[in-house]
Write an enzyme that holds these catalytic residues in place. Sequence first.
Site, PDB file in Angstrom:
ATOM      1  N   ASP A 223      20.478  31.683  34.548  1.00  0.00           N
ATOM      2  CA  ASP A 223      19.503  32.643  34.023  1.00  0.00           C
ATOM      3  C   ASP A 223      19.942  33.009  32.612  1.00  0.00           C
ATOM      4  OD1 ASP A 223      18.120  34.882  33.207  1.00  0.00           O
ATOM      5  OD2 ASP A 223      18.113  35.848  35.182  1.00  0.00           O
TER       6      ASP A 223
ATOM      7  N   PHE B 125      21.184  40.591  37.292  1.00  0.00           N
ATOM      8  CA  PHE B 125      19.814  41.093  37.117  1.00  0.00           C
ATOM      9  C   PHE B 125      18.907  39.895  36.851  1.00  0.00           C
ATOM     10  CE2 PHE B 125      16.104  42.547  34.847  1.00  0.00           C
ATOM     11  CZ  PHE B 125      15.714  43.631  35.615  1.00  0.00           C
TER      12      PHE B 125
ATOM     13  N   LYS C 185      12.961  36.559  26.816  1.00  0.00           N
ATOM     14  CA  LYS C 185      13.345  37.528  25.766  1.00  0.00           C
ATOM     15  C   LYS C 185      13.320  36.948  24.336  1.00  0.00           C
ATOM     16  CE  LYS C 185      15.533  41.174  28.417  1.00  0.00           C
ATOM     17  NZ  LYS C 185      15.939  40.883  29.794  1.00  0.00           N
TER      18      LYS C 185
HETATM   19  C1  LIG Z   1      15.404  40.916  31.206  1.00  0.00           C
HETATM   20  C2  LIG Z   1      15.935  39.954  32.186  1.00  0.00           C
HETATM   21  C3  LIG Z   1      15.118  39.377  33.175  1.00  0.00           C
HETATM   22  C4  LIG Z   1      13.686  39.794  33.373  1.00  0.00           C
HETATM   23  O1  LIG Z   1      12.900  39.485  32.268  1.00  0.00           O
HETATM   24  P1  LIG Z   1      11.451  40.165  32.092  1.00  0.00           P
HETATM   25  O2  LIG Z   1      10.902  39.490  30.881  1.00  0.00           O
HETATM   26  O3  LIG Z   1      11.677  41.627  31.916  1.00  0.00           O
HETATM   27  O4  LIG Z   1      10.693  39.851  33.318  1.00  0.00           O
HETATM   28  C5  LIG Z   1      15.659  38.412  33.990  1.00  0.00           C
HETATM   29  N1  LIG Z   1      16.953  38.022  33.876  1.00  0.00           N
HETATM   30  C6  LIG Z   1      17.762  38.562  32.942  1.00  0.00           C
HETATM   31  C7  LIG Z   1      19.162  38.077  32.836  1.00  0.00           C
HETATM   32  C8  LIG Z   1      17.295  39.553  32.080  1.00  0.00           C
HETATM   33  O5  LIG Z   1      18.114  40.116  31.183  1.00  0.00           O
END
Ligand SMILES: *Cc1c(COP(=O)(O)O)cnc(C)c1O
Length: 387
Positions: free
Chosen positions: A221, A135, A250
């Site tokens: 990521d 994701f 986050k």
């Molecule tokens: C939540 C998340 C995103 C997206 O972040 P947003 O702040 O919602 O745009 C991207 N990569 C990972 C692994 C995530 O958990």
Amino acid sequence: MTTKEKDAEYIVHTYARFPVVLVSGKGSILVDEDGKEYIDMGSGIGVNIFGAADEEWEKAVKAQLSTLQHASNLFYTVPCAELAEKLCKKTGLKKVFFTNSGAEANECAIKAARKWACENKGAEYFNIVTLVNSFHGRTLATLAATGQDAFHKDFLPLTPGFLYAPAGDAAAVEKLVAENKCAAIMFEAVQGEGGVVALGGEFVNALDEIAKKHDLLLIADEVQCGNGRSGKYFAYMNYGVKPDIVTTAKGLGGGLPIGATLFNERTQDVLTAGTHGSTFGGNPVAAAGAVSIVDRLTDEFMDEVAAKSDYVVKMLTGAKGITAVTGMGLMLGVSVTRGADAVLADLRDEGVLVLKAKDKIRLLPPLNIGWKELEKAVEIILKVCAK
Ligand SMILES: *Cc1c(COP(=O)(O)O)cnc(C)c1O
């Protein structure tokens, strides 16, 4: 109208919200509109890493708020530069670009990887290999990077240039990069939305070797698994690899929107004046809060995260109604025989808020959750899962 009724009437129905209106909190305790208290085992999807209304963070934010709330990136600001220095010193990475979210941090990484490939390999080397069940965000490019068809449906055509390999299958990754002109491999060391799955050292090191062999960038990521959540500053550090680009968001802001894309010596000069930008990115208030967060993610603090993780894993593994515990640090997935939805609802009734990932319960408590709250939450989870 009640808050729930107003939401139903006026807010686009993109969220299947839990039936709780949260109004306040302190540390790892959240309070709803009826005054009911909950132990927070979700921290707003891993954002409030020092819990609700954390005093040090609040002090830093308030001080900046009453000094200068925004300046735009046409000017230098103090918190932004200070945060960049701290992140680089902490991680050994060289330069930072600030965004407002995880998706934007990944967009920046994708743009940088394409530009790097353009300049070093040729414009046709634009593909990025990501993993099935990954994701990476909700914008069109990060949605394309996300290896889950369910998110793509109805939004085609997506940004081209993304190829997917099953997590754990190094041969599949090798085949994709051998048969396609690629710029990078992108991975979450612990897949969050995909079911809280730690990729494991063997596979992550294989990704690193494949990237080196084929002259590709390695992009981590760390939006969800970063900022101390795994027991190390970034989760990839558990596996000993050194990515060329790292994205995070986050937990970085402790509750305010901020994201960052970090570059190493190989990629630090790829993005040049005018090639990327953001009006809000690195906002001084969010950055001042983030400075107070990053400062406190010391090795000793993260050892405590690891100790809390060990406790939760030990207590839940093999317990009645629990078939598996996955993940790393305070990012854990729990498979339950009763089904996640039933367990989540019962936990809410009992005063514990948790999240879901696929068909698992996902635990992302504030990293400084007190032992007392953690033990109480585990006790209630054990009871509800055994029902
Ligand atoms: C939540 C998340 C995103 C997206 O972040 P947003 O702040 O919602 O745009 C991207 N990569 C990972 C692994 C995530 O958990």
